[in-house]
Write an enzyme that holds these catalytic residues in place. Structure first.
Site, PDB file in Angstrom:
ATOM      1  N   TRP A 170       1.448  -5.686  -6.043  1.00 32.69           N
ATOM      2  CA  TRP A 170       2.332  -4.927  -7.860  1.00 32.69           C
ATOM      3  C   TRP A 170       2.729  -5.795  -8.562  1.00 32.69           C
ATOM      4  CZ3 TRP A 170       6.908  -1.901  -9.732  1.00 32.69           C
ATOM      5  CH2 TRP A 170       5.934  -1.473 -11.407  1.00 32.69           C
ATOM      6  N   ASP A 251       9.014  -0.861  -0.617  1.00 34.12           N
ATOM      7  CA  ASP A 251       9.033  -0.396  -2.040  1.00 34.12           C
ATOM      8  C   ASP A 251       7.490   1.347  -1.373  1.00 34.12           C
ATOM      9  OD1 ASP A 251       7.723   0.778  -3.913  1.00 34.12           O
ATOM     10  OD2 ASP A 251       6.917  -1.617  -4.902  1.00 34.12           O
ATOM     11  N   LYS A 287       3.544   9.222  -8.195  1.00 37.87           N
ATOM     12  CA  LYS A 287       2.192   9.652  -7.705  1.00 37.87           C
ATOM     13  C   LYS A 287       2.374  10.990  -7.140  1.00 37.87           C
ATOM     14  CE  LYS A 287       2.826   5.447  -8.502  1.00 37.87           C
ATOM     15  NZ  LYS A 287       3.333   4.548  -8.935  1.00 37.87           N
TER      16      LYS A 287
HETATM   17  N1  PLA Z   1       5.563   0.271  -6.909  1.00 30.00           N
HETATM   18  C1  PLA Z   1       4.221  -0.216  -7.264  1.00 30.00           C
HETATM   19  C2  PLA Z   1       3.792  -0.777  -5.573  1.00 30.00           C
HETATM   20  C3  PLA Z   1       3.488   0.371  -8.188  1.00 30.00           C
HETATM   21  O1  PLA Z   1       2.272   0.428  -7.835  1.00 30.00           O
HETATM   22  C4  PLA Z   1       4.007   1.386  -8.512  1.00 30.00           C
HETATM   23  C5  PLA Z   1       3.180   2.047  -9.925  1.00 30.00           C
HETATM   24  C6  PLA Z   1       5.316   1.114  -8.767  1.00 30.00           C
HETATM   25  C7  PLA Z   1       6.413   0.500  -8.206  1.00 30.00           C
HETATM   26  C8  PLA Z   1       6.456   1.856 -10.403  1.00 30.00           C
HETATM   27  O2  PLA Z   1       6.239   3.386 -10.111  1.00 30.00           O
HETATM   28  P1  PLA Z   1       6.681   4.408 -11.544  1.00 30.00           P
HETATM   29  O3  PLA Z   1       7.950   3.089 -12.062  1.00 30.00           O
HETATM   30  O4  PLA Z   1       5.918   5.035 -12.601  1.00 30.00           O
HETATM   31  O5  PLA Z   1       7.220   4.612 -10.420  1.00 30.00           O
HETATM   32  N2  PLA Z   1       2.062   1.532 -10.432  1.00 30.00           N
HETATM   33  C9  PLA Z   1       1.034   2.172 -11.350  1.00 30.00           C
HETATM   34  C10 PLA Z   1       1.391   1.607 -12.726  1.00 30.00           C
HETATM   35  C11 PLA Z   1       0.525   3.448 -10.677  1.00 30.00           C
HETATM   36  C12 PLA Z   1       2.332   1.209 -12.901  1.00 30.00           C
HETATM   37  O6  PLA Z   1       1.773  -0.430 -13.757  1.00 30.00           O
HETATM   38  O7  PLA Z   1       3.685   0.757 -14.060  1.00 30.00           O
HETATM   39  C13 PLA Z   1      -0.650   0.924 -10.889  1.00 30.00           C
HETATM   40  O8  PLA Z   1      -1.372   1.632 -11.858  1.00 30.00           O
HETATM   41  O9  PLA Z   1      -0.691   0.564 -10.241  1.00 30.00           O
END
Ligand code: PLA
Length: 438
Positions: A170, A251, A287
């Protein structure tokens, strides 16, 4: 110019008496320039837009009516609209009718929520929970949980200040952990050529990392690749981690979204706990409950004894208190209402399954459409990958063309949020992808 205008209007809105008293030179144009040059922020450089959230900003500014946003991982219904789960609506209604007070929660949040969040992740029958060996605090969604964990480990983990994250991971992981005071290093995860898990590379990197390293693991629905280890592969990963005495940081941002089954998606975490690993966990309800903006999450650690739990918890509180004091209550109450009510809980699980299934059907549809258009590429990864995302394999140039010429938005690495595809926009999407890949 903007700052000049701002300064002008600020000067005009000052009370008349203050303006009258101000020396004349302050309002002269030449003095404005001098003031601007000496601004405290004069040396702050323009930062780049966020790799994921920046896409939404660009998408919003696009005037093309058929534009598609496949950037951020936010679920949309088949009409392309944000989806508030009926179970969430019901829970919220019940809460509103109670007119609960708005007092501060404790530092670790709403106890009814953290208890149920822990049970959802570790399972209600978990030995660690029964033996009172799980420290848990509510967090500002998954990101906040990762940050608490990063800060706690940077402060108290005795063996290392380095966290190993998969390549790719991520986009925000590196920043979160760096800002927490940890050094971030990669381990191999994805095999681009075979569009699969690079198990050999992963196992080799984890065994080459110094003893007692911290290893970040995506519990399920790996972001961005959509490639998860199988249960057998998890067992191999667990073995290496155990042999090297590594500390696992899970995570779990997509529990329920990978397979449509929350227990199945918690397999790796639960297996590691059973195997006696030292570990911690970041949970997000963004999500799986669609509570994105409510920022509902939890950070937990499985420790050795109830006595250790008390000490560790006291230090987790000391990490949280200066960051944001205590978490917001509303979203946590919604999640607790759902998880704690048998009927609503079952309804919610069915709704998560429904979301996961819509995503799966969009994967098939996109693949079918691309093939029907005559694409000779192998698109099988669209349906073999799981979770919210598809790692398309599109190049940065193709991504750029899709964005500039077709108003199709995705992250620069070619990741698309399948949750943004609908039965209405899938044809245009397939045609656009076909056009840039033929
Ligand atoms: N960990 C992972 C692997 C994620 O993909 C995301 C969110 C989070 C943690 C954190 O989410 P939260 O703080 O909203 O609970 N990833 C998203 C959104 C969905 C983002 O980048 O903020 C994404 O589009 O990758």
């Amino acid at each position: 110019m903007a700052s000049l205008l701002l300064r002008r209007s600020a000067a005009l809105s000052r009370p008349v008496a203050a303006r009258a008293l101000a020396p004349r030179w302050r309002t002269a144009p030449i003095a404005c320039t001098a003031l601007r040059a000496s601004s405290v922020w004069a040396k702050v450089p323009q930062g780049p837009p966020d790799a994921i959230l920046g896409i939404t900003e660009a998408y919003k500014a696009d005037k093309f009516t058929e534009k598609i946003n496949l950037g951020v991982g936010a679920y949309r219904d088949d009409a392309g609209k944000p989806y508030v789960l009926p179970s969430v609506k019901e829970a919220e209604l019940r809460l509103v009718q109670q007119f609960l007070d708005k007092e501060y929660a404790g530092i670790t949040g709403v106890p009814a929520f953290t208890k149920l969040a822990a049970e959802l992740a570790y399972s209600p029958g978990s030995a660690a929970l029964k033996e009172d060996r799980v420290v848990i605090t509510q967090s500002i969604s998954g990101t906040g949980a990762l940050r608490i964990g990063g800060e706690f480990l940077a402060k108290w983990y005795p063996y290392a200040k380095t966290i190993y994250i998969p390549t790719p991971s991520w986009a925000n992981h590196t920043a979160v952990f760096k800002d927490s005071g940890l050094e971030v290093k990669p381990y191999r995860y994805y095999d681009k050529t075979n569009i699969s898990l690079d198990l050999a590379g992963l196992l080799e990197d984890l065994s080459l990392a110094p003893e007692n390293s911290i290893i970040l693991l995506h519990a399920c629905a790996h972001n961005p690749t959509g490639v998860d280890p199988t249960p057998e592969q998890w067992q191999q990963i667990s073995e290496v981690i155990k042999k090297k005495n590594h500390f696992s940081f899970f995570d779990m941002a997509y529990q329920g979204f990978a397979s449509g089954n929350a227990d199945k998606d918690a397999y790796a975490l639960r297996y590691f706990v059973e195997q006696g690993h030292q570990l911690c966990l970041a949970q997000s309800f963004a999500k799986n409950m669609g509570l994105y903006g409510e920022r509902v999450g939890a950070y937990s650690l499985v420790v050795d004894s109830p006595e250790e739990k008390k000490r560790v918890e006291s230090q987790v509180k000391i990490v949280v208190r200066p960051m944001y004091s205590n978490p917001p209550v509303h979203g946590a109450r919604i999640a607790a209402e759902i998880l704690g009510d048998e009927k609503l809980h079952a309804q919610w699980l069915a709704e998560v399954k429904g979301m996961a299934e819509r995503i799966i059907s969009m994967r098939s549809l996109l693949k079918e459409k691309l093939e029907a258009l005559g694409s000779t590429r192998d698109w099988s990864h669209i349906t073999s990958q799981i979770g919210m995302f598809c790692y398309t394999g599109l190049t940065p140039e193709q991504v750029k063309t899709l964005r500039e010429q077709y108003s199709v938005y995705m992250t620069g690495d070619g990741r698309i949020s399948v949750a943004g595809i609908t039965s209405k926009n899938v044809s245009y999407l397939a045609e656009s992808i076909y056009a840039v890949t033929k």
